[in-house]
Design an enzyme around this catalytic site. Structure first.
Site, PDB file in Angstrom:
ATOM      1  N   ASP A 183      28.167  44.446  37.227  1.00  0.00           N
ATOM      2  CA  ASP A 183      27.421  45.833  37.813  1.00  0.00           C
ATOM      3  C   ASP A 183      26.273  45.823  36.952  1.00  0.00           C
ATOM      4  O   ASP A 183      25.196  46.224  37.635  1.00  0.00           O
ATOM      5  CB  ASP A 183      28.491  46.927  37.714  1.00  0.00           C
ATOM      6  N   TYR A 235      43.779  47.968  36.197  1.00  0.00           N
ATOM      7  CA  TYR A 235      42.169  46.982  35.668  1.00  0.00           C
ATOM      8  C   TYR A 235      42.445  46.313  34.409  1.00  0.00           C
ATOM      9  O   TYR A 235      42.145  45.130  34.282  1.00  0.00           O
ATOM     10  CB  TYR A 235      41.128  47.718  35.928  1.00  0.00           C
TER      11      TYR A 235
HETATM   12  C1  GLA Z   1      34.458  46.583  38.290  1.00  0.00           C
HETATM   13  C2  GLA Z   1      34.025  46.084  36.999  1.00  0.00           C
HETATM   14  C3  GLA Z   1      33.267  44.582  37.310  1.00  0.00           C
HETATM   15  C4  GLA Z   1      34.075  43.556  38.078  1.00  0.00           C
HETATM   16  C5  GLA Z   1      34.781  44.155  39.078  1.00  0.00           C
HETATM   17  C6  GLA Z   1      35.604  43.331  39.828  1.00  0.00           C
HETATM   18  O1  GLA Z   1      33.498  46.747  39.293  1.00  0.00           O
HETATM   19  O2  GLA Z   1      32.989  46.952  36.585  1.00  0.00           O
HETATM   20  O3  GLA Z   1      32.945  44.402  35.788  1.00  0.00           O
HETATM   21  O4  GLA Z   1      35.098  43.362  36.937  1.00  0.00           O
HETATM   22  O5  GLA Z   1      35.536  45.619  39.044  1.00  0.00           O
HETATM   23  O6  GLA Z   1      34.973  42.113  40.263  1.00  0.00           O
END
Ligand code: GLA
Length: 421
Positions: A183, A235
């Site tokens: 991101d 996550y």
């Molecule tokens: C979130 C995290 C990213 C990535 C996505 C899944 O957005 O911030 O770093 O791991 O989830 O792809």
């Protein structure tokens, strides 16, 4: 990568931000920092395995109108009253707020910059964002990036975009989510009209033009998936599972003389043995749950390579097929989908989408579907009629259902308010 500074960054500011600024702090803001959201097109939950991903920045962005202070105080008010005003002192050990508090996303870049550089100057700022919140479109990283850029600006810290992105990825761990670097990288490095294939350690970026007649439609389930709240535990658990799976597979391979040396991570292992051999090793070495996670990671990495080829050759059907496969893997192997996400994916396909998948971390949030200009109208209409309207979500639908415009990365420039003051 694009420059972090936008020399012409003086247009399109939200005028109400400067009015609010003046009523809170007196006078006018001098600068504005902008940071876009993103939609990930392929490569979900593999950035933290150091494997390449393929996102693009969107037209939605966070904007921070700000003015430097002569002390270390940071005061930021959000236009959206859902978020309380935040005030803190700069320093390398800023105490985090409670889990899920949005202040953590403002303190994260301040804390990291103060750890790395002798920054001492705070700022007053008004923040606004039109990135849907907790929808898998990187609304929180946009805050981190905007505040990071603003603090760097007032403290005259000069960093190349790639360095800045890596620093902000590290910074965001302050919030308790062990995210990867996707991101932040797309947030700083995006180029208008392009998606970017991003590789990690070290950060590298290849911009790939999005064909003129391709439309990536984003549709939001309306189910929030807060990365610093409900989605944080699952996550972080996925990330740990990937690390554990890699350790077990490598250990097994070394013990059985199937690897000459210890690889440094997923990319190295895949380079040494190839995806097919790696999956067959994993089938021997791993128990069911870790095998699923591992299989998703390895197959998704392969889909990213193929998706880049499809983009380059404008193979829309091929890209769509990969999106379907990605969603299947996120549903069955990675187990991050939800009833609403699956429903949206099915409707998008029925409406004529070439393929569809959840985007972002999952557990709620958005899907992305691909259509050409000729069919995009039907896709949008079908999604509206079959998902949004029956749920009474027809009002303000443009925030929940839109065609993503591949946009440029973050920038900082002079504020219009200052120019006119
Ligand atoms: C979130 C995290 C990213 C990535 C996505 C899944 O957005 O911030 O770093 O791991 O989830 O792809």
């Amino acid at each position: 990568m694009a420059e972090a500074r936008d020399p012409e960054g003086v247009t399109n500011e939200r005028s109400t931000d400067s009015e609010l600024f003046s009523s809170l702090f007196g006078g006018a803001p001098t600068h504005v920092a902008r940071a876009p959201g993103r939609v990930n097109l392929m490569g979900e939950h593999i950035d933290y395995c150091d494997l390449a991903v393929l996102p693009m920045a969107t037209q939605h962005e966070a904007q921070l109108q700000f003015r430097a202070r002569d002390d270390g105080l940071v005061r930021i008010t959000n236009q959206d009253p859902e978020f309380d005003p935040v005030e803190f002192e700069l320093g390398p050990a800023i105490a985090p707020g409670s889990r899920g508090d949005w202040r953590n996303y403002l303190q994260a870049p301040a804390n990291e910059l103060a750890r790395q550089f002798a920054i001492w100057r705070g700022l007053d700022g008004v923040l606004s964002s039109d990135i849907p919140v907790a929808a898998g479109l990187s609304s929180s990283t946009a805050l981190v990036n905007a505040v990071g850029l603003a603090l760097a600006e007032v403290n005259e810290v000069l960093l190349a975009p790639a360095q800045f992105a890596e620093l902000m990825a590290e910074a965001e761990h302050y919030t308790g989510t062990r995210g990867g670097g996707m991101d932040q990288a797309i947030g700083f490095g995006a180029r208008a009209g392009h998606a970017a294939c991003i590789a990690f350690s070290p950060l590298r970026m290849r911009h790939v033009a999005v064909p003129e007649d391709w439309c990536f439609v984003v549709a939001d389930t309306g189910v929030r998936a807060e990365k610093s709240g409900r989605a944080q535990g699952p996550y972080n658990q996925r990330r740990s599972e990937c690390e554990e799976a890699l350790d077990v597979v490598v250990q097994f391979a070394l013990q059985h003389d199937r690897l000459p040396t210890r690889p440094r991570g997923y990319p190295d292992l895949l380079r040494m043995l190839g995806a097919a051999e790696v999956i067959s090793l994993a089938e021997e070495a791993l128990e069911a749950r870790l095998l699923k996670r591992f299989r998703h990671v390895v197959t998704e990495a392969d889909r990213v390579d193929q998706a880049v080829d499809c983009l380059l050759s404008a193979d829309l059907a091929g890209f769509g097929t990969l999106m379907d496969a990605s969603h299947g893997s996120l549903y069955a192997d990675y187990q991050v989908s939800s009833r609403e996400l699956d429903e949206l994916v099915a409707i998008a396909r029925e409406g004529g989408g070439a393929g569809a998948r959840l985007t972002g971390a999952g557990f709620g949030g958005c899907i992305v579907t691909l259509a050409d200009r000729g069919t995009v109208g039907a896709v949008l209409e079908t999604l509206a009629e079959q998902y949004f309207e029956p749920r009474g979500m027809g009002d303000g639908i443009d925030d929940r259902l839109f065609v993503a415009v591949p946009s440029a990365g973050a920038s900082v420039g002079n504020s219009v308010a200052a120019a006119g003051a």
